[in-house]
Design an enzyme around this catalytic site. Structure first.
Site, PDB file in Angstrom:
ATOM      1  N   SER A 335       0.916  -1.009   0.261  1.00 24.82           N
ATOM      2  CA  SER A 335      -0.405  -0.410   0.054  1.00 24.82           C
ATOM      3  C   SER A 335       1.061   0.886  -0.345  1.00 24.82           C
ATOM      4  CB  SER A 335      -0.903   0.172   1.392  1.00 24.82           C
ATOM      5  OG  SER A 335      -1.515   1.763   0.965  1.00 24.82           O
ATOM      6  N   ASP A 336       0.321   1.808  -0.799  1.00 30.58           N
ATOM      7  CA  ASP A 336       1.269   3.442  -0.663  1.00 30.58           C
ATOM      8  C   ASP A 336       0.523   4.434   1.019  1.00 30.58           C
ATOM      9  OD1 ASP A 336       2.111   5.882  -2.216  1.00 30.58           O
ATOM     10  OD2 ASP A 336       0.201   7.122  -2.354  1.00 30.58           O
ATOM     11  N   LYS A 337       1.768   5.279   0.938  1.00 29.27           N
ATOM     12  CA  LYS A 337       1.354   5.784   2.247  1.00 29.27           C
ATOM     13  C   LYS A 337       0.723   6.984   2.494  1.00 29.27           C
ATOM     14  CE  LYS A 337       4.516   8.626   4.077  1.00 29.27           C
ATOM     15  NZ  LYS A 337       4.151   9.692   4.004  1.00 29.27           N
TER      16      LYS A 337
END
Length: 554
Positions: A335-337
């Site tokens: 997941s992207d932050k």
């Protein structure tokens, strides 16, 4: 040093090219000196002529992401191609030959239903390339034949000189010409939540946004050759066969072989016995229909179509129906932050205060040195940190000095509720310490606080105040961070309970990644992803082990 309205040295993460087996010619253009770049591109700060721009447009193509469009008719017909459709089509032909019209109608409806449902749902699905293209600028300020104009961004060519200012989307990869520093928001490209400072000679990338300043720039890459274009190209090239598709193909191949063998046996027996051809066809039809699950493709398509509708209500875009089944088999989720696990919104932490000054007073003074109408990320975060939205009432800003590369701070002269004037300033702690008269007394404590904030991934902002014409006094440090979403930690915990391992992927500095991972309960095993190399390169087994063991990649 961490100047106001700029990313710190710990978080300045501009796009960087990973090492690859094939050298990227644009990387050389990004590092050449400006005179060499201008000579190589055959351009100057005065830009190109319209005739030269037209010639280059034919040579390099339009400044847009080339989209591979499939003919809708061919796409629809593709749903009639494959092992299961072949079996159903064979059943349709046999039923027509045997004059079993009810069977012919039912099987034909099932065949058409599967194709129509699959085609329509995938046509309605969101297009990833279109979503990427929507972020690109539509027009650009360009100088040609010595005159400024605003042609469509798709008409830009290498060698064009453009002008970018506050709020503009950078239309192509370009190198900045002489001028003041600008603040660039690259969060769409790197995940970095704070704008980064760019000066003359440095590169700005297509799809990023100018948050402060105005400057000219020399375009060196357009279209698919830009940093943004390469990202879109990776999306286009991502074609894989899902487990669902492989399973259906396997079933179909098995049934085809079985049906062919049995029908062949019937035909041989019929020939030996001298049976009428119509009777033989009837037997073949019964066997073919019995050998294949005629309704299976339709049932599967409708089931996944319903799932796609439910996901759409939750704002999830399904580009292929088979992706739903594929998602159900995920065991590792990267997941992207920024904006996914976090709010992509700077927030103030608990301030460090000097000489017992109340925290709300430090925040108030910093807010007076901010201007909401500029829509600056840091200014909005400071003003948003006020506990009382009426706290600024009664104060009159007599003069406001925005951030600039000379002073490296924002400063305001303010008339208080008692009618007395005072000055406030905010900026990098080092800059504010150099300004303050009490820096010698507070420097050790301030440095300690700044280092502590840095280890926790916070961005420090120094604040000072001067009464009337008196000397500046350092009053505190404000820590800023991008907080996790309220539901992120619970969502990660739920995913783990379902057997899905969540890994955070970010372009932020390691300290920020560590602090965010700690707040989300992801663990402290953070892998440095900067040396992974080109995405098309075959990675080693050891690296695969490291990636699988990591809880985050930064």
């Amino acid at each position: 040093m961490v100047p106001d309205n700029a990313a710190s040295e710990a978080g300045d993460s501009k796009p960087s090219s990973k090492p690859s087996s094939k050298p990227d010619p644009n990387e050389a253009l990004k590092s050449l000196s400006m005179p060499e770049l201008q000579a190589k591109l055959g351009s100057s700060p005065d830009g190109l002529s319209q005739a030269e721009a037209t010639k280059r447009l034919a040579q390099y193509g339009p400044n847009e992401i080339e989209e591979k469009n499939t003919n809708p008719l061919l796409k629809f017909l593709s749903y009639f191609w494959g092992p299961i459709p072949w079996m159903i089509e064979a059943a349709v032909i046999l039923s027509a030959a045997a004059r079993h019209w009810p069977d012919f109608a039912i099987i034909s409806v099932l065949l058409l239903s599967n194709a129509v449902v699959g085609f329509w749902e995938e046509r309605q699905a969101g297009n990833a390339i279109a979503a990427l293209k929507a972020q690109l600028a539509i027009t650009a300020k360009v100088i040609r034949d010595g005159k400024w104009g605003s042609p469509a961004a798709r008409e830009l060519v290498p060698g064009d000189v453009i002008r970018v200012c506050l709020g503009d989307i950078v239309p192509a990869d370009a190198r900045l010409l002489e001028g003041d520093l600008v603040e660039v928001d690259q969060s769409a490209l790197t995940g970095e939540s704070l704008p980064v400072t760019r000066k003359a000679g440095e590169a700005v990338f297509s799809g990023s946004i100018i948050r402060q300043g105005e400057i000219g720039a020399l375009v060196y890459a357009t279209g698919a050759n830009t940093y943004f274009g390469k990202t879109a190209q990776l999306v286009q090239e991502a074609h894989t066969v899902s487990h669902f598709q492989r399973a259906v193909l396997k079933i179909g191949n098995y049934l085809i072989i079985l049906a062919v063998v049995l029908v062949a046996a019937i035909v041989v027996v019929a020939i030996v016995r001298g049976d009428p051809i119509l009777t033989t066809l009837q037997f073949a039809l019964v066997l073919t229909v019995a050998a294949i699950p005629v309704a299976m493709p339709t049932v599967l398509s409708v089931t996944m179509a319903v799932g796609a509708r439910l996901l759409a209500r939750k704002k999830a875009i399904v580009t292929r129906l088979s992706a739903i089944e594929e998602l159900a088999g995920v065991d590792i989720l990267c997941s992207d932050k920024t904006g996914t696990l976090t709010q992509n919104k700077l927030t103030l932490g608990d301030p460090f205060c000097v000489n017992g000054i109340p925290a709300d007073q430090v925040i108030l003074n910093a807010a007076l040195a901010s201007r909401e109408e500029d829509k600056d990320t840091i200014d909005l975060a400071v003003i948003g940190g006020l506990k009382n939205d009426q706290a600024l009432k009664g104060y009159q800003v007599v003069h406001f000095q925005p951030f600039d590369p000379v002073h490296k701070r924002t400063e305001a002269t303010v008339k208080g509720t008692d009618g007395k004037q005072f000055k406030v300033a905010k900026g990098a702690p080092q800059v504010i310490l150099a300004l303050a008269a009490n820096s010698a007394q507070v420097k050790a404590a301030v440095d300690k606080a700044v280092n502590e904030f840095a280890t926790r991934g916070f961005r420090p902002l120094g604040v000072a105040r001067a009464e009337g014409d008196g000397q500046w006094q350092f009053i505190g440090v404000l820590p800023m961070f991008d907080p996790p979403r309220d539901d992120a930690r619970a969502t990660i915990a739920t995913a783990r309970q379902m057997g899905v391992s969540v890994k955070m992927v970010t372009g932020d500095a390691r300290a920020i990644a560590e602090e965010t991972a700690k707040k989300l309960g992801l663990g402290a095993n953070i892998l440095d992803a900067s040396g992974f190399g080109d995405t098309k390169r075959v990675e080693t087994a050891q690296l695969a082990v490291f990636i699988e063991a990591a809880t985050s990649l930064a």
